[in-house]
Design an enzyme around this catalytic site. Structure first.
Site, PDB file in Angstrom:
ATOM      1  N   ARG A  98      -5.917   1.042  46.238  1.00  0.00           N
ATOM      2  CA  ARG A  98      -6.448   2.347  46.661  1.00  0.00           C
ATOM      3  C   ARG A  98      -6.677   3.224  45.428  1.00  0.00           C
ATOM      4  O   ARG A  98      -6.222   2.909  44.326  1.00  0.00           O
ATOM      5  CB  ARG A  98      -5.508   3.027  47.659  1.00  0.00           C
ATOM      6  CG  ARG A  98      -4.074   3.186  47.183  1.00  0.00           C
ATOM      7  CD  ARG A  98      -3.199   3.928  48.203  1.00  0.00           C
ATOM      8  NE  ARG A  98      -1.811   3.921  47.804  1.00  0.00           N
ATOM      9  CZ  ARG A  98      -0.856   3.135  48.335  1.00  0.00           C
ATOM     10  NH1 ARG A  98      -1.155   2.285  49.294  1.00  0.00           N
ATOM     11  NH2 ARG A  98       0.385   3.201  47.899  1.00  0.00           N
ATOM     12  N   HIS A 148       9.370   4.530  33.918  1.00  0.00           N
ATOM     13  CA  HIS A 148       8.445   5.506  33.329  1.00  0.00           C
ATOM     14  C   HIS A 148       8.543   5.479  31.796  1.00  0.00           C
ATOM     15  O   HIS A 148       7.540   5.553  31.096  1.00  0.00           O
ATOM     16  CB  HIS A 148       8.732   6.915  33.851  1.00  0.00           C
ATOM     17  CG  HIS A 148       8.530   7.060  35.332  1.00  0.00           C
ATOM     18  ND1 HIS A 148       7.440   6.529  35.989  1.00  0.00           N
ATOM     19  CD2 HIS A 148       9.275   7.677  36.291  1.00  0.00           C
ATOM     20  CE1 HIS A 148       7.525   6.808  37.280  1.00  0.00           C
ATOM     21  NE2 HIS A 148       8.633   7.493  37.497  1.00  0.00           N
ATOM     22  N   LEU A 155     -11.681   6.697  19.437  1.00  0.00           N
ATOM     23  CA  LEU A 155     -11.418   6.623  20.878  1.00  0.00           C
ATOM     24  C   LEU A 155     -11.066   8.010  21.452  1.00  0.00           C
ATOM     25  O   LEU A 155     -10.261   8.738  20.866  1.00  0.00           O
ATOM     26  CB  LEU A 155     -10.236   5.667  21.111  1.00  0.00           C
ATOM     27  CG  LEU A 155      -9.758   5.474  22.551  1.00  0.00           C
ATOM     28  CD1 LEU A 155     -10.793   4.707  23.367  1.00  0.00           C
ATOM     29  CD2 LEU A 155      -8.416   4.728  22.573  1.00  0.00           C
ATOM     30  N   ARG A 178       8.793   0.358  40.708  1.00  0.00           N
ATOM     31  CA  ARG A 178       9.152  -0.982  41.201  1.00  0.00           C
ATOM     32  C   ARG A 178       9.567  -1.904  40.066  1.00  0.00           C
ATOM     33  O   ARG A 178      10.452  -2.744  40.224  1.00  0.00           O
ATOM     34  CB  ARG A 178       7.978  -1.568  42.001  1.00  0.00           C
ATOM     35  CG  ARG A 178       7.899  -0.996  43.424  1.00  0.00           C
ATOM     36  CD  ARG A 178       6.575  -1.258  44.058  1.00  0.00           C
ATOM     37  NE  ARG A 178       5.533  -0.430  43.465  1.00  0.00           N
ATOM     38  CZ  ARG A 178       4.240  -0.708  43.517  1.00  0.00           C
ATOM     39  NH1 ARG A 178       3.833  -1.808  44.105  1.00  0.00           N
ATOM     40  NH2 ARG A 178       3.371   0.107  42.959  1.00  0.00           N
ATOM     41  N   ASP A 232       0.196   2.253  37.629  1.00  0.00           N
ATOM     42  CA  ASP A 232       1.119   2.264  38.769  1.00  0.00           C
ATOM     43  C   ASP A 232       2.118   1.109  38.666  1.00  0.00           C
ATOM     44  O   ASP A 232       1.844   0.069  38.057  1.00  0.00           O
ATOM     45  CB  ASP A 232       0.308   2.165  40.076  1.00  0.00           C
ATOM     46  CG  ASP A 232       1.130   2.574  41.285  1.00  0.00           C
ATOM     47  OD1 ASP A 232       2.151   3.272  41.116  1.00  0.00           O
ATOM     48  OD2 ASP A 232       0.763   2.185  42.412  1.00  0.00           O
TER      49      ASP A 232
HETATM   50  C1  IPE Z   1      -1.111   7.147  41.546  1.00  0.00           C
HETATM   51  O1  IPE Z   1       0.072   6.456  41.769  1.00  0.00           O
HETATM   52  C2  IPE Z   1      -0.902   8.233  40.553  1.00  0.00           C
HETATM   53  C3  IPE Z   1      -0.550   7.817  39.190  1.00  0.00           C
HETATM   54  C4  IPE Z   1      -0.510   6.591  38.731  1.00  0.00           C
HETATM   55  C5  IPE Z   1      -0.274   8.883  38.304  1.00  0.00           C
HETATM   56  P1  IPE Z   1       1.012   6.790  43.020  1.00  0.00           P
HETATM   57  O2  IPE Z   1       2.126   5.820  42.954  1.00  0.00           O
HETATM   58  O3  IPE Z   1       1.365   8.219  43.035  1.00  0.00           O
HETATM   59  O4  IPE Z   1       0.039   6.480  44.252  1.00  0.00           O
HETATM   60  P2  IPE Z   1       0.381   6.263  45.782  1.00  0.00           P
HETATM   61  O5  IPE Z   1       1.241   7.413  46.206  1.00  0.00           O
HETATM   62  O6  IPE Z   1       1.120   4.962  45.916  1.00  0.00           O
HETATM   63  O7  IPE Z   1      -0.940   6.209  46.460  1.00  0.00           O
HETATM   64  C1  IPE Z   2       3.310   5.217  38.358  1.00  0.00           C
HETATM   65  O1  IPE Z   2       4.385   4.465  38.777  1.00  0.00           O
HETATM   66  C2  IPE Z   2       3.724   6.454  37.604  1.00  0.00           C
HETATM   67  C3  IPE Z   2       3.474   7.711  38.325  1.00  0.00           C
HETATM   68  C4  IPE Z   2       2.918   7.820  39.490  1.00  0.00           C
HETATM   69  C5  IPE Z   2       3.910   8.916  37.658  1.00  0.00           C
HETATM   70  P1  IPE Z   2       5.155   4.781  40.113  1.00  0.00           P
HETATM   71  O2  IPE Z   2       6.266   5.717  39.805  1.00  0.00           O
HETATM   72  O3  IPE Z   2       4.246   5.219  41.174  1.00  0.00           O
HETATM   73  O4  IPE Z   2       5.757   3.368  40.436  1.00  0.00           O
HETATM   74  P2  IPE Z   2       5.921   2.713  41.882  1.00  0.00           P
HETATM   75  O5  IPE Z   2       4.558   2.712  42.518  1.00  0.00           O
HETATM   76  O6  IPE Z   2       6.883   3.546  42.648  1.00  0.00           O
HETATM   77  O7  IPE Z   2       6.411   1.332  41.605  1.00  0.00           O
HETATM   78 MG    MG Z   3       3.212   4.236  42.623  1.00  0.00          MG
END
Ligand code: IPE
Ligand code: IPE
Ligand code: MG
Length: 256
Positions: free
Chosen positions: A198, A45, A139, A32, A28
């Site tokens: 979470r 990404h 792995l 940001r 995650d």
């Molecule tokens: C969780 O991240 C899913 C993945 C990393 C693929 P999100 O960014 O979607 O989670 P929430 O919405 O903040 O809980």
């Molecule tokens: C995780 O990063 C990647 C996916 C959920 C696909 P986010 O895209 O959720 O990044 P933030 O949480 O918005 O920073």
């Molecule tokens: Mg996220």
């Protein structure tokens, strides 16, 4: 190495030099990371894919057996259509580019989740990648794509119910056997980057006794050193699986 105590609970010596056998990661913070740099979210990404490569290599070097990566949740369809489309494109590109290299590194690739929502071409790429690497013994990398822990439990129950030979109640063993990652032991360590504390519908069943490690580091900034910090934290935990501290002779007993 397992010693079975008189209550039939396995308490092994510190397995694998204290290296978790299975690490599961919620990757995650990509968005940001990019926003902080005045870049479009998708740049985060793209950088995140590079981190995957680094972390896979680091896991091989450290003797981890299973690495499970949350790439796209069943809830991520709620994002703007153009972001979803770039994520699909990145997944396709990564599969196309990386599978050959993974195969030569003896990696077994698995993809779990409700793949029926992906287009036919991507589904075929997934199947081919899994088949190509199926007999590799290094792995095991599992990518969770359109994955939700609740979906996984429901599909496992439905498989049990659909079995004509099945009689009686659904049991824990039957659910566990039918989960989409039934080929792997439960994660020892769950890492979430990006500062949130979470689970976001990740491996709900399988993480019943995983050790959790949350870090503020955004996924694109994660790497070898950050992974070592997570493993070091794991090595300082006492896994008790319901027993008392006095019963647990080593830091890493396993669930009986
Ligand atoms: C969780 O991240 C899913 C993945 C990393 C693929 P999100 O960014 O979607 O989670 P929430 O919405 O903040 O809980
Ligand atoms: C995780 O990063 C990647 C996916 C959920 C696909 P986010 O895209 O959720 O990044 P933030 O949480 O918005 O920073
Ligand atoms: Mg996220």
């Amino acid at each position: 190495m397992k010693d079975v105590d008189k209550n039939n609970i396995s308490v092994p010596a510190l397995a694998n030099n204290g290296i978790p056998r299975h690490i599961a990661i919620i990757m995650d913070g990509n968005g940001r990371w990019a926003t902080k740099r005045f870049l479009p979210r998708v740049a985060g990404h793209a950088k995140g894919v590079k981190t995957v490569r680094k972390v896979v290599e680091a896991c091989i070097d450290r003797g981890v057996d299973y690495l499970t990566l949350f790439a796209f949740s069943s809830e991520n369809w709620r994002r703007p259509a153009d972001e979803v489309s770039v994520l699909m494109q990145l997944f396709r590109l990564a599969l196309g580019r990386e599978v050959k290299k993974m195969h030569s590194n003896n990696i077994r690739l698995k993809v779990i989740g409700d793949l029926s929502k992906f287009d036919a071409e991507l589904q075929a790429m997934v199947r081919n990648s899994e088949e190509k690497t199926a007999n590799n013994t290094g792995l095991t990398v599992t990518i969770c794509a359109n994955y939700g822990g609740q979906w996984d439990i429901v599909q496992a129950c439905n498989k049990v119910l659909a079995d004509k030979d099945h009689v009686g109640n659904v049991t824990e063993e039957l659910i566990a056997k039918n989960l989409s990652m039934a080929y792997a032991p439960e994660p020892d360590l769950m890492v979430r980057t990006g500062g949130e504390s979470r689970i976001s519908n990740f491996l709900l069943w399988q993480m019943a006794y995983s050790e959790f490690y949350f870090t503020d580091t955004f996924w694109p900034d994660f790497g070898e050193k950050a992974l070592d910090a997570a493993i070091a934290s794991y090595q300082n935990r006492e896994r008790r699986f319901g027993q008392t501290s006095a019963q647990v002779t080593d830091a890493n007993c396993v669930r009986g």
